[in-house]
Design a protein around this motif. Sequence first.
Motif, PDB file in Angstrom:
ATOM      1  N   ILE A 125    -120.093 -75.994   2.135  1.00 23.14           N
ATOM      2  CA  ILE A 125    -119.866 -77.070   1.998  1.00 23.14           C
ATOM      3  C   ILE A 125    -119.999 -78.047   2.817  1.00 23.14           C
ATOM      4  CG2 ILE A 125    -118.021 -78.717   0.720  1.00 23.14           C
ATOM      5  CD1 ILE A 125    -117.768 -75.669  -1.393  1.00 23.14           C
ATOM      6  N   ILE A 126    -119.479 -77.354   4.226  1.00 22.96           N
ATOM      7  CA  ILE A 126    -119.348 -77.721   5.252  1.00 22.96           C
ATOM      8  C   ILE A 126    -120.554 -78.809   6.166  1.00 22.96           C
ATOM      9  CG2 ILE A 126    -118.703 -78.406   8.158  1.00 22.96           C
ATOM     10  CD1 ILE A 126    -116.618 -76.496   6.674  1.00 22.96           C
ATOM     11  N   ASN A 127    -121.507 -77.732   5.678  1.00 22.87           N
ATOM     12  CA  ASN A 127    -123.158 -77.665   5.952  1.00 22.87           C
ATOM     13  C   ASN A 127    -123.960 -79.180   4.969  1.00 22.87           C
ATOM     14  OD1 ASN A 127    -122.849 -76.519   8.521  1.00 22.87           O
ATOM     15  ND2 ASN A 127    -123.912 -74.279   7.666  1.00 22.87           N
ATOM     16  N   ASN A 128    -123.177 -78.503   3.736  1.00 28.06           N
ATOM     17  CA  ASN A 128    -123.933 -80.120   2.741  1.00 28.06           C
ATOM     18  C   ASN A 128    -123.177 -80.653   2.379  1.00 28.06           C
ATOM     19  OD1 ASN A 128    -127.135 -78.247   2.356  1.00 28.06           O
ATOM     20  ND2 ASN A 128    -125.803 -76.564   2.865  1.00 28.06           N
ATOM     21  N   LYS A 129    -121.909 -81.534   3.076  1.00 29.48           N
ATOM     22  CA  LYS A 129    -121.105 -82.869   2.249  1.00 29.48           C
ATOM     23  C   LYS A 129    -121.951 -83.599   2.221  1.00 29.48           C
ATOM     24  CE  LYS A 129    -119.293 -83.862   6.823  1.00 29.48           C
ATOM     25  NZ  LYS A 129    -120.077 -82.573   8.076  1.00 29.48           N
ATOM     26  N   LYS A 130    -123.118 -84.172   2.260  1.00 29.61           N
ATOM     27  CA  LYS A 130    -123.228 -85.131   2.382  1.00 29.61           C
ATOM     28  C   LYS A 130    -124.477 -85.052   1.021  1.00 29.61           C
ATOM     29  CE  LYS A 130    -125.538 -89.238   3.955  1.00 29.61           C
ATOM     30  NZ  LYS A 130    -125.923 -89.814   5.202  1.00 29.61           N
ATOM     31  N   PRO A 131    -124.959 -84.449   1.042  1.00 25.32           N
ATOM     32  CA  PRO A 131    -125.689 -84.191  -0.093  1.00 25.32           C
ATOM     33  C   PRO A 131    -124.706 -83.810  -1.781  1.00 25.32           C
ATOM     34  CG  PRO A 131    -126.722 -82.486   1.836  1.00 25.32           C
ATOM     35  CD  PRO A 131    -125.303 -83.054   1.544  1.00 25.32           C
ATOM     36  N   LEU A 132    -124.083 -83.189  -1.275  1.00 21.12           N
ATOM     37  CA  LEU A 132    -123.389 -82.146  -1.727  1.00 21.12           C
ATOM     38  C   LEU A 132    -122.561 -83.911  -2.474  1.00 21.12           C
ATOM     39  CD1 LEU A 132    -121.876 -78.940  -0.918  1.00 21.12           C
ATOM     40  CD2 LEU A 132    -123.329 -79.167  -3.039  1.00 21.12           C
ATOM     41  N   PHE A 133    -121.989 -84.376  -2.221  1.00 20.15           N
ATOM     42  CA  PHE A 133    -121.539 -85.440  -1.901  1.00 20.15           C
ATOM     43  C   PHE A 133    -122.064 -86.670  -3.348  1.00 20.15           C
ATOM     44  CE2 PHE A 133    -119.845 -89.948  -1.700  1.00 20.15           C
ATOM     45  CZ  PHE A 133    -119.080 -89.964  -2.457  1.00 20.15           C
ATOM     46  N   ASN A 134    -124.002 -86.374  -2.965  1.00 21.13           N
ATOM     47  CA  ASN A 134    -124.253 -88.086  -3.893  1.00 21.13           C
ATOM     48  C   ASN A 134    -124.693 -86.456  -4.873  1.00 21.13           C
ATOM     49  OD1 ASN A 134    -124.566 -89.523  -1.826  1.00 21.13           O
ATOM     50  ND2 ASN A 134    -126.228 -88.742  -0.863  1.00 21.13           N
ATOM     51  N   TYR A 135    -124.788 -85.859  -4.758  1.00 23.96           N
ATOM     52  CA  TYR A 135    -125.124 -84.733  -6.329  1.00 23.96           C
ATOM     53  C   TYR A 135    -123.860 -85.351  -7.108  1.00 23.96           C
ATOM     54  CZ  TYR A 135    -128.488 -82.072  -3.719  1.00 23.96           C
ATOM     55  OH  TYR A 135    -129.601 -81.726  -3.242  1.00 23.96           O
ATOM     56  N   ILE A 136    -123.183 -85.088  -6.727  1.00 23.46           N
ATOM     57  CA  ILE A 136    -121.403 -85.031  -7.437  1.00 23.46           C
ATOM     58  C   ILE A 136    -121.296 -86.660  -8.277  1.00 23.46           C
ATOM     59  CG2 ILE A 136    -118.818 -85.236  -7.700  1.00 23.46           C
ATOM     60  CD1 ILE A 136    -119.423 -82.434  -5.717  1.00 23.46           C
ATOM     61  N   THR A 137    -121.610 -87.261  -6.917  1.00 26.21           N
ATOM     62  CA  THR A 137    -121.181 -89.146  -7.708  1.00 26.21           C
ATOM     63  C   THR A 137    -122.284 -89.764  -7.876  1.00 26.21           C
ATOM     64  OG1 THR A 137    -121.869 -89.519  -5.238  1.00 26.21           O
ATOM     65  CG2 THR A 137    -119.556 -89.291  -5.858  1.00 26.21           C
ATOM     66  N   GLY A 138    -123.837 -88.746  -8.234  1.00 22.29           N
ATOM     67  CA  GLY A 138    -124.940 -89.424  -9.041  1.00 22.29           C
ATOM     68  C   GLY A 138    -124.955 -90.538  -7.844  1.00 22.29           C
ATOM     69  N   ASN A 139    -125.344 -90.881  -7.032  1.00 23.55           N
ATOM     70  CA  ASN A 139    -124.902 -91.973  -5.531  1.00 23.55           C
ATOM     71  C   ASN A 139    -126.896 -92.465  -6.202  1.00 23.55           C
ATOM     72  OD1 ASN A 139    -124.890 -93.851  -4.414  1.00 23.55           O
ATOM     73  ND2 ASN A 139    -125.113 -92.922  -2.114  1.00 23.55           N
ATOM     74  N   ARG A 140    -127.163 -93.419  -6.505  1.00 24.88           N
ATOM     75  CA  ARG A 140    -128.589 -93.917  -6.720  1.00 24.88           C
ATOM     76  C   ARG A 140    -128.872 -93.625  -8.061  1.00 24.88           C
ATOM     77  NH1 ARG A 140    -131.421 -94.152  -0.838  1.00 24.88           N
ATOM     78  NH2 ARG A 140    -129.341 -95.415   0.359  1.00 24.88           N
ATOM     79  N   LYS A 141    -128.297 -92.981  -9.026  1.00 23.90           N
ATOM     80  CA  LYS A 141    -129.212 -92.514 -10.050  1.00 23.90           C
ATOM     81  C   LYS A 141    -128.657 -93.462 -10.853  1.00 23.90           C
ATOM     82  CE  LYS A 141    -130.030 -88.724  -8.700  1.00 23.90           C
ATOM     83  NZ  LYS A 141    -131.851 -88.145  -8.572  1.00 23.90           N
ATOM     84  N   PRO A 142    -129.329 -93.300 -13.016  1.00 22.83           N
ATOM     85  CA  PRO A 142    -128.993 -94.121 -13.874  1.00 22.83           C
ATOM     86  C   PRO A 142    -127.502 -93.274 -14.139  1.00 22.83           C
ATOM     87  CG  PRO A 142    -130.931 -92.980 -13.838  1.00 22.83           C
ATOM     88  CD  PRO A 142    -130.543 -92.302 -12.461  1.00 22.83           C
ATOM     89  N   ARG A 143    -127.326 -94.398 -15.002  1.00 20.26           N
ATOM     90  CA  ARG A 143    -125.612 -94.719 -15.342  1.00 20.26           C
ATOM     91  C   ARG A 143    -125.451 -93.153 -15.962  1.00 20.26           C
ATOM     92  NH1 ARG A 143    -122.998 -99.050 -19.291  1.00 20.26           N
ATOM     93  NH2 ARG A 143    -122.791-100.035 -16.386  1.00 20.26           N
ATOM     94  N   PHE A 144    -126.049 -93.267 -16.956  1.00 21.06           N
ATOM     95  CA  PHE A 144    -126.290 -91.831 -18.057  1.00 21.06           C
ATOM     96  C   PHE A 144    -125.592 -89.769 -16.473  1.00 21.06           C
ATOM     97  CE2 PHE A 144    -127.969 -88.261 -20.083  1.00 21.06           C
ATOM     98  CZ  PHE A 144    -127.174 -87.824 -20.998  1.00 21.06           C
ATOM     99  N   GLN A 145    -126.790 -90.383 -16.024  1.00 22.36           N
ATOM    100  CA  GLN A 145    -127.123 -89.236 -15.211  1.00 22.36           C
ATOM    101  C   GLN A 145    -125.497 -89.133 -13.459  1.00 22.36           C
ATOM    102  OE1 GLN A 145    -131.281 -88.385 -12.593  1.00 22.36           O
ATOM    103  NE2 GLN A 145    -131.872 -89.044 -14.642  1.00 22.36           N
ATOM    104  N   LYS A 146    -125.476 -90.744 -14.026  1.00 22.58           N
ATOM    105  CA  LYS A 146    -123.596 -90.194 -13.040  1.00 22.58           C
ATOM    106  C   LYS A 146    -122.770 -89.373 -13.544  1.00 22.58           C
ATOM    107  CE  LYS A 146    -124.762 -94.331 -10.342  1.00 22.58           C
ATOM    108  NZ  LYS A 146    -124.524 -95.593  -9.929  1.00 22.58           N
ATOM    109  N   LEU A 147    -122.778 -89.108 -15.079  1.00 21.13           N
ATOM    110  CA  LEU A 147    -121.721 -88.968 -16.182  1.00 21.13           C
ATOM    111  C   LEU A 147    -121.732 -87.005 -15.853  1.00 21.13           C
ATOM    112  CD1 LEU A 147    -121.550 -91.207 -18.850  1.00 21.13           C
ATOM    113  CD2 LEU A 147    -120.083 -90.615 -17.033  1.00 21.13           C
ATOM    114  N   GLN A 148    -123.426 -86.691 -15.288  1.00 23.55           N
ATOM    115  CA  GLN A 148    -122.927 -85.150 -15.814  1.00 23.55           C
ATOM    116  C   GLN A 148    -122.211 -84.536 -14.492  1.00 23.55           C
ATOM    117  OE1 GLN A 148    -126.323 -83.988 -13.036  1.00 23.55           O
ATOM    118  NE2 GLN A 148    -127.830 -83.235 -14.681  1.00 23.55           N
ATOM    119  N   ALA A 149    -121.519 -84.487 -13.598  1.00 24.42           N
ATOM    120  CA  ALA A 149    -121.288 -83.717 -13.322  1.00 24.42           C
ATOM    121  C   ALA A 149    -119.257 -83.963 -13.553  1.00 24.42           C
ATOM    122  CB  ALA A 149    -120.577 -84.524 -11.503  1.00 24.42           C
TER     123      ALA A 149
END
Length: 342
Positions: free
Chosen positions: A52-76
């Motif tokens: 998690i420490i090594n990949n905190k930035k991409p993991l944060f983007n996966y969870i928040t759905g940054n730059r993703k459509p609204r529906f995909q943001k609800l995935q996490a």
Amino acid sequence: MNRRLLGNVLIVILLVLLGSGIAMYIIPFSKGLASLHTVFGFLFVLTMVFHIINNKKPLFNYITGNRKPRFQKLQAPFIFSIIVALAFGLYFNIPLLNGVYNFGNQLRNKKLGKVETPFEYEVIELSNANGHHNFEIELKKGNAFQYPLFAIWLEDSLGNYIETLYISRVIASSTFDYGKNVDGKWQSAVKRRPEALPYWSHKRGIKASDGLYVPLNNATDIDAVSGATPTGNFIIKSKSDLNDLKHHKVMLEVNQSYDWNNYYTKDKFPNDDIYSGSGQVGQPSLIYATEVSPLNIKDNTYKIMQLIGHGHHSGKNGNLYKDLSHISTAKQIIDRVILKVH
């Protein structure tokens, strides 16, 4: 930490956890296997922290759905909700969700030649009982359990009656659902049962209008603690006040009709008007007891109640008879009784 190295370590740990998990599911308990699974479980958690420490930035983007459509943001949040619901269902033993666990349990028991028998408890909470101390009496029924009657009460260390914690409602009122047979149909009626719970009734020491120690018409001192008669395993929750500096005793009396044996036969006492007449008799009532000390109250200790004797076969007196040599199946009405006071 090097991401490639970390990834390889995670893969190896996952393979070990997968193998040990499957093995633990299908074979009986093994200390070595359990230790292996536990240690590698901790290693997995530790490795995941570095991941998690090594990949905190991409993991944060996966969870928040940054730059993703609204529906995909609800995935996490959606996945998180499903996992929480599944964990909740498994923890609270929802049958449908626990089917996988139960199947594995059956496999392991089969290898050991065991059969697991599930049982449930009926909870009887006496909400009208008063006191600052809570009493929980847990009873697991034995093989001879049918439709017994119960009384549970509190005494001081010298055996003096203090108050009743629970009494079967039919005894408290002397009104039985199957009290009399009218034109082939059973109707409720008053039926006096001095032989049912004689040790408790004499300890209580209050005579009814007919001279018997058995209560009549819902006596005021026990009305708040009378409850339905359990039909299986049960937990009774009651209340009372204890002196935190003194020792007390909790007593239980149980009796079951028509459980005759080779000694207590139907015609054992032909001159006894109750045993050979109006009573619904068999083997006499059994009495269980345990002592509660101030330390038990403070530490919320569980106490096992022990069989200490029996009552009179027809309720003629309130004596405790310690000779249990003529008691047979009545000892199997109760498998165990556990008391907790807090």
